[in-house]
Scaffold this motif. Structure first.
Motif, PDB file in Angstrom:
ATOM      1  N   THR A   1      55.776  54.401   6.063  1.00  0.00           N
ATOM      2  CA  THR A   1      55.453  52.973   6.136  1.00  0.00           C
ATOM      3  C   THR A   1      56.406  52.096   5.331  1.00  0.00           C
ATOM      4  O   THR A   1      56.850  51.048   5.817  1.00  0.00           O
ATOM      5  N   PRO A   2      56.764  52.444   4.079  1.00  0.00           N
ATOM      6  CA  PRO A   2      57.662  51.568   3.312  1.00  0.00           C
ATOM      7  C   PRO A   2      59.083  51.600   3.883  1.00  0.00           C
ATOM      8  O   PRO A   2      59.680  52.671   4.047  1.00  0.00           O
ATOM      9  N   CYS A   3      59.612  50.440   4.187  1.00  0.00           N
ATOM     10  CA  CYS A   3      60.956  50.324   4.752  1.00  0.00           C
ATOM     11  C   CYS A   3      61.737  49.222   4.046  1.00  0.00           C
ATOM     12  O   CYS A   3      61.163  48.370   3.363  1.00  0.00           O
ATOM     13  N   VAL A   4      63.040  49.256   4.235  1.00  0.00           N
ATOM     14  CA  VAL A   4      63.911  48.176   3.767  1.00  0.00           C
ATOM     15  C   VAL A   4      64.809  47.761   4.919  1.00  0.00           C
ATOM     16  O   VAL A   4      65.229  48.591   5.738  1.00  0.00           O
ATOM     17  N   LEU A   5      65.104  46.474   4.984  1.00  0.00           N
ATOM     18  CA  LEU A   5      66.002  45.927   5.991  1.00  0.00           C
ATOM     19  C   LEU A   5      66.997  45.026   5.284  1.00  0.00           C
ATOM     20  O   LEU A   5      66.586  44.106   4.572  1.00  0.00           O
TER      21      LEU A   5
ATOM     22  N   VAL B   1      74.491  44.010  -2.166  1.00  0.00           N
ATOM     23  CA  VAL B   1      73.461  44.583  -1.289  1.00  0.00           C
ATOM     24  C   VAL B   1      72.256  43.650  -1.321  1.00  0.00           C
ATOM     25  O   VAL B   1      71.676  43.412  -2.380  1.00  0.00           O
ATOM     26  N   THR B   2      71.921  43.071  -0.188  1.00  0.00           N
ATOM     27  CA  THR B   2      70.740  42.216  -0.094  1.00  0.00           C
ATOM     28  C   THR B   2      69.771  42.836   0.901  1.00  0.00           C
ATOM     29  O   THR B   2      70.182  43.387   1.929  1.00  0.00           O
ATOM     30  N   TYR B   3      68.477  42.753   0.605  1.00  0.00           N
ATOM     31  CA  TYR B   3      67.496  43.421   1.454  1.00  0.00           C
ATOM     32  C   TYR B   3      66.118  42.828   1.208  1.00  0.00           C
ATOM     33  O   TYR B   3      65.884  42.106   0.242  1.00  0.00           O
ATOM     34  N   ARG B   4      65.223  43.155   2.109  1.00  0.00           N
ATOM     35  CA  ARG B   4      63.816  42.838   1.915  1.00  0.00           C
ATOM     36  C   ARG B   4      62.992  44.069   2.243  1.00  0.00           C
ATOM     37  O   ARG B   4      63.371  44.893   3.081  1.00  0.00           O
ATOM     38  N   ARG B   5      61.875  44.213   1.554  1.00  0.00           N
ATOM     39  CA  ARG B   5      60.952  45.307   1.818  1.00  0.00           C
ATOM     40  C   ARG B   5      59.976  44.906   2.915  1.00  0.00           C
ATOM     41  O   ARG B   5      59.612  43.730   3.024  1.00  0.00           O
ATOM     42  N   LEU B   6      59.554  45.863   3.705  1.00  0.00           N
ATOM     43  CA  LEU B   6      58.564  45.605   4.740  1.00  0.00           C
ATOM     44  C   LEU B   6      57.769  46.873   5.007  1.00  0.00           C
ATOM     45  O   LEU B   6      58.160  47.969   4.587  1.00  0.00           O
ATOM     46  N   ARG B   7      56.645  46.699   5.693  1.00  0.00           N
ATOM     47  CA  ARG B   7      55.785  47.806   6.074  1.00  0.00           C
ATOM     48  C   ARG B   7      55.806  47.975   7.582  1.00  0.00           C
ATOM     49  O   ARG B   7      55.697  47.001   8.322  1.00  0.00           O
ATOM     50  N   ILE B   8      55.988  49.219   8.014  1.00  0.00           N
ATOM     51  CA  ILE B   8      55.963  49.541   9.433  1.00  0.00           C
ATOM     52  C   ILE B   8      54.961  50.669   9.664  1.00  0.00           C
ATOM     53  O   ILE B   8      55.176  51.790   9.201  1.00  0.00           O
ATOM     54  N   PRO B   9      53.840  50.388  10.372  1.00  0.00           N
ATOM     55  CA  PRO B   9      53.392  49.070  10.835  1.00  0.00           C
ATOM     56  C   PRO B   9      52.899  48.225   9.663  1.00  0.00           C
ATOM     57  O   PRO B   9      52.665  48.741   8.567  1.00  0.00           O
ATOM     58  N   ASP B  10      52.744  46.935   9.893  1.00  0.00           N
ATOM     59  CA  ASP B  10      52.407  46.035   8.790  1.00  0.00           C
ATOM     60  C   ASP B  10      50.925  46.037   8.441  1.00  0.00           C
ATOM     61  O   ASP B  10      50.534  45.461   7.430  1.00  0.00           O
ATOM     62  N   LYS B  11      50.104  46.705   9.261  1.00  0.00           N
ATOM     63  CA  LYS B  11      48.671  46.782   8.985  1.00  0.00           C
ATOM     64  C   LYS B  11      48.197  48.222   9.157  1.00  0.00           C
ATOM     65  O   LYS B  11      48.850  49.038   9.790  1.00  0.00           O
ATOM     66  N   GLY B  12      47.025  48.495   8.584  1.00  0.00           N
ATOM     67  CA  GLY B  12      46.436  49.816   8.757  1.00  0.00           C
ATOM     68  C   GLY B  12      46.784  50.773   7.638  1.00  0.00           C
ATOM     69  O   GLY B  12      47.328  50.392   6.601  1.00  0.00           O
ATOM     70  N   VAL B  13      46.471  52.034   7.868  1.00  0.00           N
ATOM     71  CA  VAL B  13      46.686  53.074   6.872  1.00  0.00           C
ATOM     72  C   VAL B  13      48.182  53.272   6.632  1.00  0.00           C
ATOM     73  O   VAL B  13      48.973  53.326   7.577  1.00  0.00           O
ATOM     74  N   GLN B  14      48.567  53.387   5.363  1.00  0.00           N
ATOM     75  CA  GLN B  14      49.966  53.612   5.035  1.00  0.00           C
ATOM     76  C   GLN B  14      50.304  55.102   5.150  1.00  0.00           C
ATOM     77  O   GLN B  14      49.603  55.953   4.627  1.00  0.00           O
ATOM     78  N   LEU B  15      51.397  55.374   5.823  1.00  0.00           N
ATOM     79  CA  LEU B  15      51.937  56.715   5.964  1.00  0.00           C
ATOM     80  C   LEU B  15      53.155  56.862   5.056  1.00  0.00           C
ATOM     81  O   LEU B  15      53.670  55.860   4.537  1.00  0.00           O
TER      82      LEU B  15
ATOM     83  N   THR C   1      62.115  54.141   2.902  1.00  0.00           N
ATOM     84  CA  THR C   1      62.528  54.158   1.501  1.00  0.00           C
ATOM     85  C   THR C   1      61.366  54.582   0.613  1.00  0.00           C
ATOM     86  O   THR C   1      60.210  54.624   1.051  1.00  0.00           O
ATOM     87  N   LEU C   2      61.688  54.875  -0.620  1.00  0.00           N
ATOM     88  CA  LEU C   2      60.681  55.242  -1.607  1.00  0.00           C
ATOM     89  C   LEU C   2      59.726  54.073  -1.830  1.00  0.00           C
ATOM     90  O   LEU C   2      60.150  52.931  -2.026  1.00  0.00           O
ATOM     91  N   ALA C   3      58.441  54.336  -1.800  1.00  0.00           N
ATOM     92  CA  ALA C   3      57.429  53.286  -1.980  1.00  0.00           C
ATOM     93  C   ALA C   3      57.473  52.734  -3.399  1.00  0.00           C
ATOM     94  O   ALA C   3      57.733  53.472  -4.361  1.00  0.00           O
ATOM     95  N   PRO C   4      57.198  51.444  -3.582  1.00  0.00           N
ATOM     96  CA  PRO C   4      57.151  50.870  -4.930  1.00  0.00           C
ATOM     97  C   PRO C   4      55.911  51.285  -5.718  1.00  0.00           C
ATOM     98  O   PRO C   4      55.915  51.288  -6.943  1.00  0.00           O
ATOM     99  N   GLY C   5      54.832  51.636  -5.018  1.00  0.00           N
ATOM    100  CA  GLY C   5      53.601  52.049  -5.689  1.00  0.00           C
ATOM    101  C   GLY C   5      53.604  53.531  -6.025  1.00  0.00           C
ATOM    102  O   GLY C   5      54.108  54.363  -5.264  1.00  0.00           O
TER     103      GLY C   5
END
Length: 224
Positions: A211-215, A194-208, A150-154
């Motif tokens: 990286t921003p995901c929703v589940l 629509v209910t969801y949570r944001r997460l990072r894949i992977p959760d550590k390291g450099v953001q690609l 998904t589109l990153a919040p930052g």
């Protein structure tokens, strides 16, 4: 039930190089990137008939709970579909892997209790049309389970995503568009709530860009 008379070109989507790369990369992401845990959460508690959109190489299949009576798995890419067929034979629930695209699902309306979209809505050519199709095949009150880029919040990463989408990213990664507002598109297609949570894949390291995901989960309204 599936409309077996519907004729679908066998290679509506054909990414032979990417499909081989994805088949290897996705297994690594499951084992080392935390994606397997996301798949488990995504599919937990499902029951009845399920349609999976863009099944890829079938890595979700092992995570379906026993209460699922059947999975109809749509996969347009020939190489990935062949791998998905093998994964379906090893799955704990019945899986039928068929060709088709998200924009023209080869199944009857209101035929499924749930739909699963897992790292696929970024690749479809017409996202609103694909979501309209998913809504069509769900029974009233049926669930859409989604785990998506998904589109990153930052602002900085969002800008990088948009640049990537306008240049080489879709060409290199099977049509993937990382800057799509996935939740907004699901809501615009008429799913509620629509209910969801944001997460990072992977959760550590450099953001690609990916990286921003929703589940989350959404529903086709009963009054539709």
């Amino acid at each position: 039930m599936r409309l077996r008379s519907t004729k679908i070109p066998p290679d509506t989507v054909h990414h032979p190089i990417f499909s081989r790369f994805y088949a290897r990369m996705s297994v690594t992401a499951d084992l080392r990137g935390g994606v397997a845990a996301c798949r488990e959460e995504l599919l937990s508690g499902l029951s009845g008939r399920v349609i999976e959109i863009g099944a890829g190489n079938g890595l979700n299949f092992a995570h379906y709970p026993g209460a699922v009576s059947e999975v109809v798995a749509i996969e347009p890419e020939r190489g990935l579909r062949r791998l998905a067929v093998g994964a379906g034979l090893r799955a704990p629930v019945p899986v039928d892997v068929v060709p088709g695209t998200a924009e023209a699902l080869p199944v009857k309306s209101e035929a499924f209790d749930a739909a699963v979209a897992s790292l696929v809505l970024c690749t479809v050519r017409d996202l609103p049309r694909a979501l309209t199709q998913i809504r069509r095949v769900l029974r009233p009150g049926g669930e859409l389970r989604f785990f998506e880029h998904t589109l990153a919040p930052g602002r900085a990463l969002a800008a990088a995503q948009r640049v990537a989408d306008r240049t080489v990213w879709p060409l290199l990664f099977g049509g993937c568009h990382t800057a799509r507002d996935t939740v907004g598109a699901i809501e615009a297609a008429g799913f509620e709530p629509v209910t969801y949570r944001r997460l990072r894949i992977p959760d550590k390291g450099v953001q690609l860009p990916t990286t921003p995901c929703v589940l989350g989960v959404a529903h086709r309204p009963f009054a539709d």
